[in-house]
Design a protein around this motif. Structure first.
Motif, short mmCIF file in Angstrom:
data_model
loop_
_atom_site.label_atom_id
_atom_site.label_comp_id
_atom_site.label_asym_id
_atom_site.label_seq_id
_atom_site.Cartn_x
_atom_site.Cartn_y
_atom_site.Cartn_z
N ASP A 171 -7.41 2.94 -6.49
CA ASP A 171 -8.19 3.73 -5.98
C ASP A 171 -8.86 4.62 -6.81
O ASP A 171 -9.73 4.71 -7.03
CB ASP A 171 -8.54 3.79 -4.59
N PRO A 378 -3.51 -7.30 1.57
CA PRO A 378 -3.26 -6.50 2.12
C PRO A 378 -3.41 -5.68 3.32
O PRO A 378 -4.74 -5.49 3.35
CB PRO A 378 -3.31 -6.11 0.65
N GLY A 501 1.41 -0.93 2.95
CA GLY A 501 0.84 -0.41 2.43
C GLY A 501 -0.81 -0.18 3.01
O GLY A 501 -0.70 -0.02 3.99
N HIS A 503 -3.72 -0.51 0.85
CA HIS A 503 -5.12 -0.64 -0.71
C HIS A 503 -6.43 -0.63 -0.59
O HIS A 503 -7.27 -1.03 0.80
CB HIS A 503 -4.55 -3.29 -1.09
N PRO A 504 -7.15 -0.29 -1.49
CA PRO A 504 -7.04 -0.35 -2.61
C PRO A 504 -6.47 1.07 -3.28
O PRO A 504 -6.37 1.51 -4.40
CB PRO A 504 -7.80 -0.63 -3.10
N TYR A 506 -3.27 2.93 -2.65
CA TYR A 506 -2.13 2.16 -3.81
C TYR A 506 -2.09 0.69 -4.40
O TYR A 506 -2.79 -0.07 -3.10
CB TYR A 506 -0.95 2.83 -2.87
N ALA A 507 -1.82 0.68 -4.89
CA ALA A 507 -2.17 -0.36 -5.79
C ALA A 507 -0.87 -1.88 -4.22
O ALA A 507 0.58 -0.70 -4.79
CB ALA A 507 -1.56 -0.74 -7.30
N ARG A 508 -1.42 -2.89 -4.63
CA ARG A 508 -0.57 -3.90 -3.37
C ARG A 508 0.76 -3.76 -4.33
O ARG A 508 0.79 -3.98 -5.49
CB ARG A 508 -0.94 -4.95 -3.33
#
Length: 547
Positions: A171, A378, A501, A503-504, A506-508
């Motif tokens: 992000d 996610p 997780g 998201h977004p 952190y990238a999934r």
């Protein structure tokens, strides 16, 4: 004229000392020649004062009205102010390659300063975010002329923040990429895009493979974004010339640091503070209830930054506080002055318990809790440290906690307040169906009405053989979380979230171990979270006051 009027109004609103002069001459568009012949466009704000020291601001965000107001405001406080557009931005020649040219271009600019008739022999630096990174690029080689620095929401390295917890800070990175590219777009077209909610950026954040996300978000491939996807390994040679932490202890100029509890660079900036302290330096630190670009942060940075520069460039300590550290304690406790960071604290482990409990007592024998993480749907991120101030910070987490892929563990109502100040960490014991997975942990404050507000969090990406694993396949995952200063009131409850997780932000995690930029296959997997005497899971809190 408008910039001068705005600067005068800003000075009053910020409660700055009376201007030392109201006669400021702006020379715009000066061409400073770098060693390779590139011309760097530079504006000079000259106060009508003899032997005034200099403040240097190097920026990739332009020299328009906001910077014109800042330039006149600081010049009125008694400084020559030099504002320069970084290479490849806003008329400066060359190509903008983040971090790569800032040391050389900064040194060439200092050489130019020394050749100016008005230069008095000493300068300081000021700036937020990227404007702070360029300070660290230059500082070790600036020589004794450098008398002070003010680094706002910035650190000597962005590498760890880009790959926080071993994942990818999607992000913040893609939002910044879109922001940098949008600076070339006409103002009216940009306003239309913002009004529409930036659909390109939203689509890019959801897109796979990530190597195409920049094109989706901006309409073109962005070389440095592609490089960041390729060179994500911890010891990648690409980053050696783009991080400046190895030489931070060579900097002898006094450093003032200003940041916020929900800033994306907070852990890295506090690591800089710790290294300077260990080297015998005396940096000043302010941490407020701010996000990366919040108005409160900007106001505090100008007010405190001007005081720091006056004290160390002009010998005028009016407005400079005596305490070297000032932090805002959340939960209504307010500001606190400290001799250093972190303050003395007692580490208290709050253990995850069966039935969704949370308690300092060790857990009894119990069966693990289970959830399934599906990267095609996610677990979303909500608030916390993000680049965009309007979406960052403290929010109500109840909708997020209602999802089946989020486990929550909640303590009993507190009989007395508990104040937590310092670094926070968790150790979560997990057995995963897949060898590649993420662990996200968030600490929340649940009030008497049941609202669950995030205090701090952190994520770790797990790869095979990355962490200790017991004979029965349970992995002990250490999660370094954002530092904190928060008072949990009597009657409130502590809550810990655990999920796969966020998201977004952190990238999934695709669950396959495929390369970051090219992964497209998504595998869902079951997780077991253990909380028994053999496999305890806990969050470790630095308690400075209890009862």
């Amino acid at each position: 004229m408008f910039a001068a009027l705005a600067a005068g109004l800003a000075a009053r609103l910020l409660r700055l000392p009376p201007a030392r002069t109201r006669r400021v001459v702006r020379r715009a568009g000066l061409r400073v020649r770098a060693r390779d012949g590139v011309k760097l466009l530079t504006d000079h704000y000259a106060p009508d004062l003899p032997a005034a020291p200099t403040v240097l601001i190097r920026t990739p965000y332009g020299r328009g009205l906001p910077m014109r107001v800042l330039g006149r405001l600081l010049a009125g406080q008694g400084f020559h102010v030099v504002i320069q557009s970084c290479r490849g931005t806003f008329g400066s020649g060359g190509v903008f390659e983040p971090f790569a040219d800032e040391r050389a271009d900064g040194l060439d600019t200092v050489d130019w300063l020394r050749r100016q008739r008005w230069y008095s022999g000493g300068f300081g630096m000021f700036g937020a975010s990227y404007q702070g990174f360029v300070q660290w690029a230059l500082a070790p080689d600036a020589g004794p002329d450098l008398r002070a620095m003010v680094a706002v929401v910035a650190a000597s390295t962005s590498r760890e923040s880009t790959y926080a917890g071993g994942a990818f800070s999607l992000d913040s990175v893609l939002t910044w990429v879109e922001l940098i590219q949008a600076q070339r777009v006409p103002w009216l077209a940009r306003q239309v895009e913002l009004k529409r909610g930036q659909p390109g950026l939203v689509a890019g954040l959801a897109h796979l493979p990530l190597a195409e996300a920049d094109r989706i978000a901006t309409g073109a491939a962005v070389p440095f974004f592609q490089d960041w996807l390729r060179h994500h390994r911890p010891r990648a040679a690409y980053w050696r010339a783009r991080v400046f932490d190895a030489r931070i202890t060579e900097v002898t100029a006094p450093v003032g640091m200003i940041t916020g509890w929900h800033d994306i660079f907070l852990p890295a900036q506090l690591a800089d503070y710790a290294r300077l302290r260990a080297a015998g330096r005396r940096p000043y630190l302010t941490v407020g209830p701010w996000t990366h670009g919040s108005p409160g942060l900007l106001a505090a940075s100008v007010r405190e930054g001007a005081a720091w520069l006056r004290a160390h460039l002009a010998g005028d300590a009016v407005g400079l506080r005596t305490a070297p550290v000032r932090v805002h304690v959340g939960g209504g406790a307010g500001w606190r002055d400290l001799p250093r960071w972190p303050p003395p604290a007692v580490p208290v482990a709050w253990h995850l318990q069966p039935g969704g409990g949370l308690d300092p007592a060790p857990p009894p024998p119990s069966s693990p809790d289970r959830f399934r993480y599906d990267p095609t749907d996610p677990t979303p991120s909500l608030g916390g440290p993000l680049l965009v101030a309007q979406r960052a910070g403290t929010v109500d987490n109840r909708d997020l906690e209602a999802r089946p892929d989020v486990l929550t563990y909640t303590g009993a109502p507190l009989r007395a307040p508990v104040e937590v100040v310092g670094p926070v960490a968790a150790e979560i014991r997990v057995r995963s169906e897949l060898p590649y997975f993420d662990v996200f942990v968030r600490l929340c404050d649940v009030d008497r009405r049941g609202r669950s507000r995030n205090v701090c969090d952190g994520l770790v990406r797990v790869v095979p053989d990355g962490f200790p694993t017991s004979a029965d396949g349970v992995v002990a995952v250490p999660v370094a979380m954002w530092p904190v200063a928060h008072r949990f009131a009597a009657g409130h409850r502590l809550r810990v979230q655990v999920s796969g997780g966020a998201h977004p932000r952190y990238a999934r995690n695709p669950g396959t171990g495929e390369p970051l930029g090219t992964a497209v296959t998504l595998r869902a997997g079951d997780r077991e979270l253990h909380h028994d005497p053999t496999h305890p899971s806990a969050i470790l809190l630095p308690v400075v006051e209890q009862g």
